[in-house]
Design a protein around this motif. Structure first.
Motif, PDB file in Angstrom:
ATOM      1  N   HIS A   1     -23.217   7.213 -20.457  1.00  0.00           N
ATOM      2  CA  HIS A   1     -23.995   7.203 -19.210  1.00  0.00           C
ATOM      3  C   HIS A   1     -23.194   6.623 -18.041  1.00  0.00           C
ATOM      4  N   ILE A   2     -21.984   6.130 -18.300  1.00  0.00           N
ATOM      5  CA  ILE A   2     -21.153   5.579 -17.221  1.00  0.00           C
ATOM      6  C   ILE A   2     -20.373   6.729 -16.606  1.00  0.00           C
ATOM      7  N   THR A   3     -21.017   7.438 -15.704  1.00  0.00           N
ATOM      8  CA  THR A   3     -20.439   8.672 -15.148  1.00  0.00           C
ATOM      9  C   THR A   3     -20.039   8.543 -13.681  1.00  0.00           C
ATOM     10  N   THR A   4     -20.342   7.399 -13.069  1.00  0.00           N
ATOM     11  CA  THR A   4     -19.975   7.206 -11.657  1.00  0.00           C
ATOM     12  C   THR A   4     -19.250   5.869 -11.493  1.00  0.00           C
ATOM     13  N   LYS A   5     -18.583   5.726 -10.370  1.00  0.00           N
ATOM     14  CA  LYS A   5     -17.885   4.481 -10.084  1.00  0.00           C
ATOM     15  C   LYS A   5     -18.860   3.304  -9.988  1.00  0.00           C
ATOM     16  N   SER A   6     -20.015   3.545  -9.397  1.00  0.00           N
ATOM     17  CA  SER A   6     -21.001   2.473  -9.241  1.00  0.00           C
ATOM     18  C   SER A   6     -21.511   1.992 -10.593  1.00  0.00           C
ATOM     19  N   ARG A   7     -21.756   2.918 -11.520  1.00  0.00           N
ATOM     20  CA  ARG A   7     -22.205   2.539 -12.856  1.00  0.00           C
ATOM     21  C   ARG A   7     -21.102   1.785 -13.601  1.00  0.00           C
ATOM     22  N   ALA A   8     -19.877   2.213 -13.389  1.00  0.00           N
ATOM     23  CA  ALA A   8     -18.749   1.511 -14.004  1.00  0.00           C
ATOM     24  C   ALA A   8     -18.644   0.086 -13.465  1.00  0.00           C
ATOM     25  N   ASP A   9     -18.844  -0.057 -12.144  1.00  0.00           N
ATOM     26  CA  ASP A   9     -18.825  -1.392 -11.534  1.00  0.00           C
ATOM     27  C   ASP A   9     -19.918  -2.269 -12.129  1.00  0.00           C
ATOM     28  N   LEU A  10     -21.133  -1.710 -12.266  1.00  0.00           N
ATOM     29  CA  LEU A  10     -22.266  -2.461 -12.809  1.00  0.00           C
ATOM     30  C   LEU A  10     -21.991  -2.885 -14.250  1.00  0.00           C
ATOM     31  N   THR A  11     -21.428  -1.981 -15.046  1.00  0.00           N
ATOM     32  CA  THR A  11     -21.089  -2.300 -16.435  1.00  0.00           C
ATOM     33  C   THR A  11     -20.063  -3.427 -16.487  1.00  0.00           C
ATOM     34  N   TYR A  12     -19.078  -3.354 -15.601  1.00  0.00           N
ATOM     35  CA  TYR A  12     -18.053  -4.395 -15.539  1.00  0.00           C
ATOM     36  C   TYR A  12     -18.676  -5.760 -15.243  1.00  0.00           C
ATOM     37  N   ILE A  13     -19.611  -5.792 -14.285  1.00  0.00           N
ATOM     38  CA  ILE A  13     -20.265  -7.056 -13.900  1.00  0.00           C
ATOM     39  C   ILE A  13     -21.126  -7.584 -15.050  1.00  0.00           C
ATOM     40  N   ILE A  14     -21.862  -6.672 -15.731  1.00  0.00           N
ATOM     41  CA  ILE A  14     -22.701  -7.080 -16.868  1.00  0.00           C
ATOM     42  C   ILE A  14     -21.854  -7.654 -18.001  1.00  0.00           C
ATOM     43  N   MET A  15     -20.668  -7.084 -18.188  1.00  0.00           N
ATOM     44  CA  MET A  15     -19.783  -7.520 -19.277  1.00  0.00           C
ATOM     45  C   MET A  15     -19.016  -8.797 -18.942  1.00  0.00           C
ATOM     46  N   LYS A  16     -19.109  -9.256 -17.683  1.00  0.00           N
ATOM     47  CA  LYS A  16     -18.325 -10.419 -17.249  1.00  0.00           C
ATOM     48  C   LYS A  16     -18.604 -11.673 -18.086  1.00  0.00           C
ATOM     49  N   PRO A  17     -19.868 -12.009 -18.382  1.00  0.00           N
ATOM     50  CA  PRO A  17     -20.101 -13.191 -19.238  1.00  0.00           C
ATOM     51  C   PRO A  17     -19.428 -13.079 -20.611  1.00  0.00           C
ATOM     52  N   LEU A  18     -19.443 -11.863 -21.181  1.00  0.00           N
ATOM     53  CA  LEU A  18     -18.764 -11.669 -22.472  1.00  0.00           C
ATOM     54  C   LEU A  18     -17.258 -11.871 -22.328  1.00  0.00           C
ATOM     55  N   GLU A  19     -16.704 -11.419 -21.204  1.00  0.00           N
ATOM     56  CA  GLU A  19     -15.276 -11.627 -20.959  1.00  0.00           C
ATOM     57  C   GLU A  19     -14.926 -13.116 -20.960  1.00  0.00           C
ATOM     58  N   PHE A  20     -15.779 -13.931 -20.300  1.00  0.00           N
ATOM     59  CA  PHE A  20     -15.555 -15.379 -20.286  1.00  0.00           C
ATOM     60  C   PHE A  20     -15.613 -15.949 -21.704  1.00  0.00           C
ATOM     61  N   ILE A  21     -16.548 -15.454 -22.519  1.00  0.00           N
ATOM     62  CA  ILE A  21     -16.662 -15.918 -23.907  1.00  0.00           C
ATOM     63  C   ILE A  21     -15.414 -15.538 -24.695  1.00  0.00           C
ATOM     64  N   PHE A  22     -14.926 -14.312 -24.485  1.00  0.00           N
ATOM     65  CA  PHE A  22     -13.712 -13.866 -25.176  1.00  0.00           C
ATOM     66  C   PHE A  22     -12.527 -14.775 -24.839  1.00  0.00           C
ATOM     67  N   ILE A  23     -12.344 -15.038 -23.539  1.00  0.00           N
ATOM     68  CA  ILE A  23     -11.212 -15.858 -23.101  1.00  0.00           C
ATOM     69  C   ILE A  23     -11.372 -17.297 -23.571  1.00  0.00           C
ATOM     70  N   LEU A  24     -12.591 -17.826 -23.505  1.00  0.00           N
ATOM     71  CA  LEU A  24     -12.842 -19.185 -23.984  1.00  0.00           C
ATOM     72  C   LEU A  24     -12.502 -19.314 -25.463  1.00  0.00           C
ATOM     73  N   THR A  25     -12.888 -18.320 -26.256  1.00  0.00           N
ATOM     74  CA  THR A  25     -12.582 -18.335 -27.696  1.00  0.00           C
ATOM     75  C   THR A  25     -11.079 -18.244 -27.933  1.00  0.00           C
ATOM     76  N   LEU A  26     -10.414 -17.384 -27.191  1.00  0.00           N
ATOM     77  CA  LEU A  26      -8.954 -17.236 -27.340  1.00  0.00           C
ATOM     78  C   LEU A  26      -8.238 -18.539 -26.984  1.00  0.00           C
ATOM     79  N   TYR A  27      -8.671 -19.185 -25.898  1.00  0.00           N
ATOM     80  CA  TYR A  27      -8.038 -20.432 -25.469  1.00  0.00           C
ATOM     81  C   TYR A  27      -8.357 -21.594 -26.416  1.00  0.00           C
ATOM     82  N   THR A  28      -9.399 -21.437 -27.235  1.00  0.00           N
ATOM     83  CA  THR A  28      -9.763 -22.489 -28.177  1.00  0.00           C
ATOM     84  C   THR A  28      -9.030 -22.345 -29.506  1.00  0.00           C
TER      85      THR A  28
END
Length: 412
Positions: A362-389
């Protein structure tokens, strides 16, 4: 029998503390101390040149310890485990002695101010309910300081290293307040002095080691702030013991910042990845290509550049894709759990495959891709926090994702 008991008591509770204090002072302030051995690169080079000239004059001349290169100077305390063992003994035995001295010298009852005590006895110096927080802080303090004593900096993940220094500094402040509350005696003051010296020496050692590792690996810092911190920390690592003591709190805070934001992939890896169109390339040459992938790959390729921040081309199952920091972090996280927890990785991968692909369709437009990126941002922080730990070189693992570079084979 009384004579034997007196002798043992004096040896354990007077002789041993005096010996440990003398040894602590020698290791910290003596002529062979880490502070005197550690020099800035310029001073170390000058010393080496003077030693070489001196050797050319006298064939019998043997270079002194001061003539060692800066790399060897920084390893001074990492060689003998005896130093770490004696530091731990000083911390724990001193704690035991302090507890016994307080118990013998004062009849303290573990009751709060609102209850009566026997004549000649004292109320609890700390509130029984709120004192639990203090006990927890001191527990973290001793665990953190012992970690700094027995673990080499290069073996610790960035978050564990930074947390150990932070809890050590917080614990020192709490310990000072505890001693003041208990009406400081000479013996307790002596113990606090030893703890302070050990903490200062260990944090200084971690600073010099992190400077050495960054120089040896030619670490490529991700921002200018990290470069400035590295230069400042390098100067601090060359200070004398007395000068370092004066700025100890500030030095500790700067070291924590340097550990957390001063991470970056090694220069060895950058030599291969800071290119375009080749096996290990990480740079994105114009014009960009379109790639109909799925999962986070879609976000990296289809979102607005200012939001999703594409970094470079990558190789995914033989296909050329565009990747961003979020995708690299997610894949590095998966790579780490696959390595350390293979069964858990299979469980996570199955869930991701089941739900990730239908959503990505369903990610067929730039705006939807941007929204998905923003929604995934907390998970990105968790990934980096785990890697740094849990990963001692997190930025190396992140940098080589979606390339043909074998992380384990190339680790240095």
């Amino acid at each position: 029998m009384d004579m034997l008991f007196t002798t043992v008591f004096l040896a354990l509770f007077i002789g041993l503390p005096i010996y440990l204090t003398a040894r602590n002072l020698k290791v910290t302030f003596g002529k062979d101390s880490a502070f005197r051995r550690n020099k800035t690169p310029e001073k170390a080079e000058e010393t080496t040149i003077r030693a070489a000239l001196k050797e050319s004059v006298s064939l019998d001349f043997q270079p002194t310890e001061d003539a060692l290169p800066d790399n060897d100077l920084a390893r001074f305390e990492s060689k003998p485990m005896g130093t770490a063992l004696l530091d731990v003994v000083t911390l724990l035995f001193g704690l035991l002695c302090s507890y016994l001295i307080i118990g013998v010298s004062a009849d303290i009852m573990t009751v709060d101010y609102d209850k009566s005590v026997y004549v000649g006895h004292l109320h609890s110096p700390f509130h029984t309910q709120y004192g639990k927080t203090l006990v927890l802080i001191m527990l973290f303090f001793y665990v953190a300081l012992i970690i700094l004593c027995v673990c080499k900096p290069e073996k610790l993940s960035p978050l564990i290293s930074a947390a150990s220094i932070a809890f050590t500094m917080i614990g020192l402040v709490c310990l000072a307040f505890i001693l003041i509350q208990l009406k400081i005696t000479f013996c307790i003051t002596l113990y606090f002095f030893n703890v302070l010296i050990i903490a200062v020496r260990r944090i200084h050692f971690h600073i010099t080691e992190h400077v050495r590792l960054a120089n040896e690996r030619n670490t490529q810092f991700r921002n200018k702030a990290a470069e400035k911190l590295h230069k400042l920390i390098s100067k601090i690592s060359g200070m004398t013991a007395f000068s370092f003591l004066l700025i100890f709190p500030a030095a500790g805070l700067l070291e924590i910042l340097f550990i957390l934001i001063g991470q970056g992939p090694d220069g060895f890896i950058k030599a291969f990845t800071m290119t375009a169109d080749w096996t290990f390339s990480t740079q994105t040459p114009p014009p960009p290509i379109e790639y109909k992938g799925h999962y986070l790959c879609t976000v990296a390729a289809r979102g607005h550049k200012k939001i999703v921040k594409p970094l470079r081309y990558g190789n995914r199952l033989g296909e050329r894709i565009i990747v961003n920091r979020q995708l690299l972090a997610a894949n590095a996280f998966e790579d780490m759990i696959k390595e350390k927890l293979p069964h858990f990785h299979k469980f996570v991968r199955d869930i991701y495959d089941k739900y990730g692909y239908p959503v990505s369709r369903h990610i067929t437009t730039k705006s939807r891709a941007d929204l998905t990126y923003i929604i995934m941002k907390p998970l990105e922080f968790i990934f980096i926090l785990t890697l740094y730990t849990f990963d001692k070189n997190p930025e190396n693992r992140i940098a080589v994702q979606y390339s043909d570079y074998n992380y384990k084979r190339g680790e240095i």
